[in-house]
Design a protein around this motif. Structure first.
Motif, short mmCIF file in Angstrom:
data_model
loop_
_atom_site.label_atom_id
_atom_site.label_comp_id
_atom_site.label_asym_id
_atom_site.label_seq_id
_atom_site.Cartn_x
_atom_site.Cartn_y
_atom_site.Cartn_z
N PRO A 37 0.80 -1.23 0.00
CA PRO A 37 0.00 0.00 0.00
C PRO A 37 0.83 1.28 0.00
O PRO A 37 0.49 2.24 -0.71
N THR A 40 1.77 2.32 -3.43
CA THR A 40 0.65 2.25 -4.37
C THR A 40 -0.11 3.57 -4.40
O THR A 40 -0.31 4.20 -3.36
N LEU A 72 -7.09 2.78 0.79
CA LEU A 72 -5.68 2.98 0.49
C LEU A 72 -5.06 4.03 1.41
O LEU A 72 -3.93 3.87 1.88
N ILE A 222 -5.23 -4.55 -0.92
CA ILE A 222 -4.80 -3.45 -0.05
C ILE A 222 -4.75 -3.90 1.41
O ILE A 222 -3.85 -3.55 2.16
#
Length: 224
Positions: A37, A40, A72, A222
């Protein structure tokens, strides 16, 4: 949400033969089975009133974009909102679209601050990125600061969402892949005008540029 337009979801699909093709090549259906995560970014493209308000499929992806953004952020990742910049009028655009349509597209990003220009049901947080692009792609060199901003944060994976699937979202997925990012196009968090347009892009991206996954699977990635 508009009272005149009812939200809809695309009937998206990847053909079984395409899944089988990659399974034969690499021994698994998806290239990217895990993500970190913190490395990302959720990239949300062109979710402004001009595109969202009259398109039931755009209205339909707003909840999924919200779910992805919340998950996220909570996991330490980045959310990037990308808006169309107001560019200069060009003779080529006038010739291609016609003067009236060219002017409409040129100003499609709206007026006001970037936060004010986003679709009203989307929420920008303090640590989110908010950028403009002056091309279809958010990753085309020199036309958007996003790639450099993501690199500064150590981002190696991008989740492509927004509209229109087969124009700016596909262009961004292609260029992100070319720049070396791991690309995941979120199938039910992108929107086009028709299922066939949407699915043509999903086919192209899955075949050559990145993975295609629904929101539910990305949320699992996630959280894992």
């Amino acid at each position: 949400m508009s009272s005149e337009v009812e939200a809809r979801s695309h009937g998206w699909r990847i053909e079984p033969r395409e899944y089988a093709r990659h399974e034969r090549r690499r021994g698994r259906r998806f290239a990217f089975t895990r993500l970190v995560p913190a490395r990302t970014a959720l990239v949300v493209i062109d979710m402004v009133p001009f595109f969202v308000g009259g398109n039931p499929y755009c209205l339909g992806i707003v909840p999924n974009i919200h779910r992805l953004a919340e998950a996220l952020r909570a996991a330490g990742g980045t959310v990037a909102w990308v808006l169309p910049a107001v560019g200069e009028r060009t003779a080529v655009a006038d010739e291609f679209f016609g003067p009236e349509a060219a002017e409409t597209y040129r100003t499609s990003g709206g007026t006001g601050t970037m936060t004010e220009r986003l679709w009203r049901d989307l929420e920008v947080h303090a640590d989110d990125l908010l950028v403009e692009k002056s091309a279809a792609s958010a990753f085309f060199p020199g036309r958007c600061p996003l790639p450099e901003l993501l690199e500064r944060r150590g981002i190696d994976t991008v989740l492509i969402t927004g509209t229109v699937t087969n124009v700016c979202c596909e262009s961004s997925a292609r260029d992100a892949s070319t720049l070396g990012f791991r690309v995941i196009m979120v199938a039910d968090a992108n929107a086009a005008r028709r299922d066939q347009d949407h699915n043509a892009t999903l086919h192209t991206v899955y075949r050559s540029f990145g993975d295609v996954r629904p929101t539910s699977e990305v949320l699992t990635m996630i959280g894992s």
